[in-house]
Each structure stands twice: as C-alpha cells, then as structure tokens.
Design a protein around this motif. Structure first.
Motif, mmCIF file in Angstrom:
data_model
loop_
_atom_site.group_PDB
_atom_site.id
_atom_site.type_symbol
_atom_site.label_atom_id
_atom_site.label_comp_id
_atom_site.label_asym_id
_atom_site.label_seq_id
_atom_site.Cartn_x
_atom_site.Cartn_y
_atom_site.Cartn_z
ATOM 1 N N THR A 196 0.847 -1.186 0.000
ATOM 2 C CA THR A 196 0.000 0.000 0.000
ATOM 3 C C THR A 196 0.887 1.242 0.000
ATOM 4 O O THR A 196 2.050 1.188 0.410
ATOM 5 C CB THR A 196 -0.902 0.018 1.233
ATOM 6 O OG1 THR A 196 -0.075 0.061 2.412
ATOM 7 C CG2 THR A 196 -1.773 -1.238 1.281
ATOM 8 N N PRO A 197 0.364 2.389 -0.472
ATOM 9 C CA PRO A 197 1.181 3.612 -0.448
ATOM 10 C C PRO A 197 1.751 3.938 0.931
ATOM 11 O O PRO A 197 2.939 4.269 1.031
ATOM 12 C CB PRO A 197 0.207 4.686 -0.951
ATOM 13 C CG PRO A 197 -0.709 3.941 -1.885
ATOM 14 C CD PRO A 197 -0.899 2.597 -1.229
ATOM 15 N N PRO A 198 0.971 3.841 2.045
ATOM 16 C CA PRO A 198 1.586 4.130 3.346
ATOM 17 C C PRO A 198 2.747 3.197 3.685
ATOM 18 O O PRO A 198 3.766 3.641 4.215
ATOM 19 C CB PRO A 198 0.418 3.952 4.331
ATOM 20 C CG PRO A 198 -0.798 4.205 3.522
ATOM 21 C CD PRO A 198 -0.489 3.650 2.165
ATOM 22 N N SER A 199 2.620 1.907 3.364
ATOM 23 C CA SER A 199 3.698 0.974 3.706
ATOM 24 C C SER A 199 4.946 1.232 2.874
ATOM 25 O O SER A 199 6.071 1.174 3.375
ATOM 26 C CB SER A 199 3.222 -0.472 3.510
ATOM 27 O OG SER A 199 2.955 -0.738 2.135
ATOM 28 N N VAL A 200 4.765 1.555 1.597
ATOM 29 C CA VAL A 200 5.920 1.851 0.735
ATOM 30 C C VAL A 200 6.594 3.144 1.176
ATOM 31 O O VAL A 200 7.838 3.224 1.252
ATOM 32 C CB VAL A 200 5.486 1.939 -0.733
ATOM 33 C CG1 VAL A 200 6.634 2.435 -1.614
ATOM 34 C CG2 VAL A 200 4.996 0.584 -1.231
ATOM 35 N N LEU A 201 5.813 4.164 1.499
ATOM 36 C CA LEU A 201 6.390 5.436 1.906
ATOM 37 C C LEU A 201 7.094 5.323 3.251
ATOM 38 O O LEU A 201 8.161 5.915 3.457
ATOM 39 C CB LEU A 201 5.299 6.507 1.966
ATOM 40 C CG LEU A 201 4.707 6.904 0.613
ATOM 41 C CD1 LEU A 201 3.470 7.776 0.793
ATOM 42 C CD2 LEU A 201 5.737 7.645 -0.223
ATOM 43 N N HIS A 202 6.501 4.585 4.173
ATOM 44 C CA HIS A 202 7.158 4.362 5.473
ATOM 45 C C HIS A 202 8.499 3.674 5.277
ATOM 46 O O HIS A 202 9.526 4.097 5.824
ATOM 47 C CB HIS A 202 6.261 3.521 6.376
ATOM 48 C CG HIS A 202 6.962 3.000 7.598
ATOM 49 N ND1 HIS A 202 7.167 3.767 8.718
ATOM 50 C CD2 HIS A 202 7.537 1.789 7.850
ATOM 51 C CE1 HIS A 202 7.827 3.060 9.618
ATOM 52 N NE2 HIS A 202 8.057 1.858 9.121
ATOM 53 N N ALA A 203 8.510 2.610 4.497
ATOM 54 C CA ALA A 203 9.751 1.870 4.266
ATOM 55 C C ALA A 203 10.771 2.737 3.524
ATOM 56 O O ALA A 203 11.969 2.697 3.831
ATOM 57 C CB ALA A 203 9.460 0.597 3.479
ATOM 58 N N ALA A 204 10.320 3.532 2.551
ATOM 59 C CA ALA A 204 11.246 4.383 1.791
ATOM 60 C C ALA A 204 11.894 5.425 2.682
ATOM 61 O O ALA A 204 13.085 5.740 2.527
ATOM 62 C CB ALA A 204 10.499 5.054 0.637
ATOM 63 N N PHE A 205 11.144 5.971 3.633
ATOM 64 C CA PHE A 205 11.724 6.958 4.536
ATOM 65 C C PHE A 205 12.787 6.324 5.425
ATOM 66 O O PHE A 205 13.882 6.869 5.598
ATOM 67 C CB PHE A 205 10.626 7.591 5.393
ATOM 68 C CG PHE A 205 11.116 8.707 6.284
ATOM 69 C CD1 PHE A 205 11.340 9.970 5.767
ATOM 70 C CD2 PHE A 205 11.365 8.480 7.627
ATOM 71 C CE1 PHE A 205 11.799 10.995 6.577
ATOM 72 C CE2 PHE A 205 11.832 9.494 8.443
ATOM 73 C CZ PHE A 205 12.042 10.759 7.919
ATOM 74 N N VAL A 206 12.489 5.169 5.992
ATOM 75 C CA VAL A 206 13.452 4.491 6.871
ATOM 76 C C VAL A 206 14.705 4.091 6.096
ATOM 77 O O VAL A 206 15.837 4.313 6.540
ATOM 78 C CB VAL A 206 12.798 3.252 7.517
ATOM 79 C CG1 VAL A 206 13.838 2.433 8.286
ATOM 80 C CG2 VAL A 206 11.674 3.675 8.448
ATOM 81 N N VAL A 207 14.511 3.522 4.913
ATOM 82 C CA VAL A 207 15.660 3.086 4.110
ATOM 83 C C VAL A 207 16.496 4.289 3.664
ATOM 84 O O VAL A 207 17.729 4.226 3.647
ATOM 85 C CB VAL A 207 15.177 2.268 2.896
ATOM 86 C CG1 VAL A 207 16.328 1.983 1.936
ATOM 87 C CG2 VAL A 207 14.555 0.960 3.363
ATOM 88 N N GLY A 208 15.835 5.391 3.314
ATOM 89 C CA GLY A 208 16.573 6.582 2.905
ATOM 90 C C GLY A 208 17.438 7.139 4.019
ATOM 91 O O GLY A 208 18.595 7.527 3.789
#
Length: 607
Positions: free
Chosen positions: A585-597
């Motif tokens: 889902t968009p929230p899960s992808v965005l959450h993961a992208a922020f942490v990974v970044g």
C-alpha cells in the motif's frame, strides 16, 4: 444593524487572521502589505480585479491560495496579502474591523497579535514570549490539510510514479498553497528541523513536473524520497496536533520567532572556503557558496539559483554580482566579518538581504589567508559530517572538508564516469582523488592551471565522489582562494600571450601523460547492501504502482531482512518484515522508503 457590504464569493476569506496570513507569506511581508493602497478595477459574481499599488491582482472564491498577481515576484508577494486583507472586509462571516474605503485606501492594521507586536516594537519594548493554544478552527484546518496531503500523495503513488503527468504537478503546487495557509510553521518545529511543510510539497511538485516532462535531471528515486519525506512529516505533525496542537508544550521548547523567515545574525569571522556553480538538464542553474563560521566552529553555506528561462543576468561569472550584490571574486578574496546576514533554521545562510562585509586582513603581509588558520580549519573539519546530522528532514548538510596539500599526483581520465581525476596527498599522508566532470571545461582548465601551486583544497563529498569546490594556491607570496567551477583560467595569469603559451604547453604535456583510470568496482558495505536491496524493490513498486511483491522482489527483501538481522539492524529488519507481511500500500511503501533513505544516508556518511 451593520450595513457592511459583503459578497458571497469572499466566504473563503472569512476569519482569516494574522497568523494565517503570516503563514501564507511572512511577518515582514504582512507589515509591508498593510501599507499598500487598493483600488477596485472591476468585479463579477466570482471575484474582483484590484489595483494594488500598481500591480493587478485577481481575487475570487477559490480562496487565498489562488490569488494571482502580475508583478514579477515569484510565489506569494505583498500585493497578494494586501488583496487578502481587502477581501476579509467583504467576507459574509468576517468580524467587523472598521470601515475600509475601497478606492485608493491604505489597508488598516487590524487589532490583535500583530498590532500588539507592532506597538511593542514602536515603543522599543520586547514582547514577552507567550505560548498560545491554537483555536479549534485552526486545528481543524490543519487536520484537513494533513488528510488532503495523505490522500493526494497516496493517489499519486497508487497510479505509479512513471505514469504521472503535468496535471499532477499542478495539483501538488496548489496543495502546497493550501498547506501553507494552514500555518504549520509553529508545529513540531524542532522535530522537523525547521523545514516548511509546504516547501516539501513544492519540491515534490517540481520533481513531478520534471519527471512528466522527461527531464533527464529528475529521477523516480528522487521523487520517491520527496514523497516519503512529506508522508513522514504528516505523521510528525499529526502527532503534535493530537497532543496539544502546538510544538511548544509538546517539545518543551521556546516559541518560534514571529519573524523566523527574517532572522539575521552577525558573523564576527567568516573564512570563505569556495563556491560551486551547478546547472541541470532543464536549464536551471545556481550557486553554492561555502565558508567557515569561526564563532560557531562549523561550515555554513549559502545556496541561490534560478529556474530555466528566468533572470538572464544570473549567469556564471567571477566578476559580476551574484550574491548579496557582490561578485564571487570579492566574496573569496579574504577573511571578513558579516553583519546582518539572514540565517535559516537549518543553519545555512540566506541569499536575500544586503549584509555588510568588512575585510579582516590576516595574512603575514596583510592580504590573503593565513596558513595557520587553514590548518586549524582542516583539523576541525577532518571528521566530516556526523551520522546524526543526516537523519532529519530537509536538505542534507554539506559534507565538506578542508585538507592541506603536501604533494600533487597524476592527472587521469575516468572514461566510465567521464571525469577528470587528480590525486593529491594531504598533510597526513592520505591520498585523495579529486574529480571534476570532463564536460565542465572551465573547471578542468582552472584546476590544471593551478595544480602545481596548491596549498589546500576544500573538498565536498557528493554522490560517493570528492569534488574540489575551493583551491587555495600560493600566488606571489600570498595565499589566494579560487573556485574551479567559477574562476576562469584566464584570470590566473598576468600576461595575455604568456598565459596562452603556458596553457598550451601544460595541456599538451598533461594530455600526453594522462593515464586512463579504471575504477575497481568496490563491493558495497553490508549496511549499504541492505539499503540497496530494499531501495530497488521500493523504487520498482513506486514506479509501477504494483500492489504486491514479485517472486524476485520477495527473495531480495528476504535476503535484506536476513542480512539486517545478522548486522543487528533491528529497524531495517522490521521494515523488511513489514513488506513481506502485507500488501504494498502507499503508506507501507512510503514508510519503508523513509526508513531506508535515512539508513542509506547514515551508511554513506559513516563510510
């Protein structure tokens, strides 16, 4: 009974107070807006056209964020704020603020917080800091803005970043205007590093426009990072609103300054370290000017630029005024003091204003730079950027080091990267490979012209490469600072014909002796490998909008989770586990992208 004239189209301006208008512009802009005169040129059932001190402004029922002005100022200008103040008087539900003649009448000062501040300023007294709880209407407006940001970003993510178009960019820009009007500048200021929420959305809108226009300088990875940061800021601001609606009591910090956009500081000792000129594929260009603030003991920078097709006077030049009304040759000629220079919340300096510069002669002969001071700066900057400084919101701090040069090695050409390389040996005996794009002929020529005279080099670490932004050279007994991307090679020699003879000899000799550099593919560190595996999967999911992992992607995420577990990276392990457990889902992808970044930034700095 009140006989105040009202219009239905002005309803969105009802209750627009000073705090909202300061959020739309800034306190200084609002003060100037009150002095403008307003003349109604025409009106219709949807709005009105105003003459505001010579500028034509259109106001209508779409609200303050949609007010347009024909003056050359980019963004919100004082004429827009003046028009909003005028429209407040015509809103059906606006509280009476006194009669305001429509034709050629200066907009009056309203009572309340702004009036109190101006009275205090006029009397020379400083108003005591008071934490004011926002009204329920303000809190509702902020919650609605956060919900709208989540909805818009989620919708754009669901369709896939590769499918975005110009209309999506326009919707983000309009959303940024509405978010600015909601006034988040005093909410969770410490937790977000002073970064403006609407600024993040404007950046995202520009990236969407570039991606939709097939701009080679914009990548889907950059857009994903921007969306992830905006989504993370939504979470932080929502948490602050759920506590008490203010940043001050939630964080235990002092209230934000009313004129945070206009903060000015005095720097008793400023040592220029260099400047870097940049251009993009889209035609935008800009300047980053770096220096050492001896008072705070840190590197600070000023960044300014222009978009494509604007301000033709702003061009790469060593002698023309580019910053603070001064040329780079003057700003790099020696140590000086800076008075009344604008300061931003993230520690960088502002390009606006007109600070006063006063030269401080420090060299042994009264000019140039002192070698002892350069040696001290080299020791202070040797550690680079701390990992904790790259995990917050907004622009990453410049990763700058000043190194003293003991010896200069060979010139080389990296054919894969299309870069010129130059090896320098620092005073500590450490070899450092400097890189400049071959396409920037001016920078290459300047570096080759002075490489034998190098005393020290300011190095900026950018995208796993060391780029020289400042060259300290010994010239006629003094130490002089030049910047390879801005200082022209012809300015470094005395005689015109002697310069050309020497330059041709140098270029021929260096071209014949240059060796080809074949960079060995260094394997990424284990932490970096985790971020690469997860980053590639997240980028593919965001670009396509695919709601589930493919078999290959699931395998990569499982490998990343296992490696993160072995390294003790609990946060990355949980992030990978979350991707495996549910849909993309968009929230899960965005959450993961922020942490990974954030993890990737820490790994790059630590490495």
């Amino acid at each position: 009974m009140s006989d105040r004239k009202t219009f239905a189209w002005a309803a969105p301006y009802a209750g627009l107070d000073d705090d909202a208008l300061e959020a739309l512009g800034n306190p200084g802009l609002l003060r100037r807006a009150r002095k403008d005169t307003v003349t109604e040129v025409s009106h219709d059932p949807k709005g009105a056209v105003l003459d505001v001190s010579g500028a034509m402004v259109r106001v209508d029922g779409r609200g303050p964020a949609a007010v347009s002005c024909d003056c050359p100022t980019a963004g919100v200008c004082q004429h827009v704020l003046t028009a909003c103040l005028w429209a407040v008087q015509l809103a059906p539900d606006a509280p009476p603020q006194g009669a305001v003649p429509v034709v050629a009448q200066a907009v009056p000062k309203t009572s309340g917080a702004a009036g109190t501040r101006e009275t205090s300023a006029a009397s020379g007294m400083r108003e005591p800091s008071v934490v004011r709880r926002p009204s329920e209407a303000v809190r509702k407006r902020r919650r609605e803005a956060l919900a709208e940001v989540r909805e818009v970003v989620g919708r754009l993510m669901s369709g896939g970043l590769s499918h975005l178009g110009p209309d999506d960019a326009e919707s983000l820009r309009a959303l940024a205007g509405r978010v600015r009007l909601a006034g988040f500048q005093q909410v969770a200021t410490e937790q977000v590093g002073g970064v403006r929420f609407d600024g993040l959305l404007r950046v995202a809108g520009g990236l969407v426009a570039g991606l939709a226009g097939r701009d080679d300088a914009v990548t889907e990875s950059e857009l994903l990072d921007a969306f992830a940061e905006a989504w993370a800021m939504c979470e932080v601001l929502q948490r602050a609103l759920d506590t008490d609606g203010t940043a001050h009591s939630a964080l235990g910090s002092a209230p934000a300054s009313d004129n945070a956009d206009d903060d000015e500081v005095d720097l008793a000792r400023w040592v220029p370290l260099g400047a870097r000129w940049w251009t993009s594929q889209s035609g935008s260009r800009g300047l980053a000017y770096l220096g050492w603030d001896a008072g705070s003991g840190q590197v600070r920078q000023v960044v300014t630029g222009r978009p494509s097709g604007t301000d033709p006077r702003f061009q790469r030049s060593w002698t023309s005024p580019l910053l603070w009304g001064r040329s780079l040759s003057g700003l790099c000629e020696g140590v000086f003091a800076l008075t009344a220079v604008r300061s931003k919340p993230d520690g960088s300096l502002g390009a606006g204003g007109n600070p006063v510069l006063r030269r401080l002669d420090d060299g042994s002969d009264g000019v140039g730079f002192g070698l002892d001071e350069l040696r001290a700066i080299a020791e202070r900057t040797g550690a680079g950027v701390a990992p904790r400084d790259v995990v917050g919101f907004g622009r990453r701090p410049a990763n700058v080091r000043l190194v003293l040069v003991r010896d200069v090695g060979e010139v080389g050409i990296d054919e894969v990267r299309q870069e010129m390389t130059l090896v320098v040996v620092t005073a500590d005996g450490e070899p450092r490979m400097l890189r400049l794009p071959v396409s920037d002929e001016q920078a290459v020529e300047t570096l080759l012209s002075v490489r034998s005279k190098l005393v020290a080099v300011t190095i900026e670490r950018r995208e796993d490469r060391d780029e020289p932004v400042g060259l300290f050279v010994r010239d006629k007994g003094a130490i002089r600072l030049i910047s390879p991307t801005i200082t022209p090679a012809w300015s470094l020699e005395g005689g015109y014909w002697d310069f050309w003879r020497r330059r041709m000899r140098k270029l021929k000799a260096q071209a014949s002796s240059a060796r080809t550099v074949r960079s060995a593919a260094t394997p990424p560190s284990p932490v970096r490998r985790v971020t690469l595996l997860l980053g590639d999967v997240l980028l593919a999911a965001a670009a396509t909008g695919r709601p589930a992992l493919t078999a290959r992607q699931r395998s990569d995420v499982e490998r990343a989770r296992g490696l993160a577990r072995d390294l003790g990276l609990a946060t990355l392990e949980r992030t990978a586990g979350g991707l495996l457990a549910g849909d993309l889902t968009p929230p899960s992808v965005l959450h993961a992208a922020f942490v990974v970044g954030r993890a990737r930034a820490v790994a790059d700095v630590a490495g």
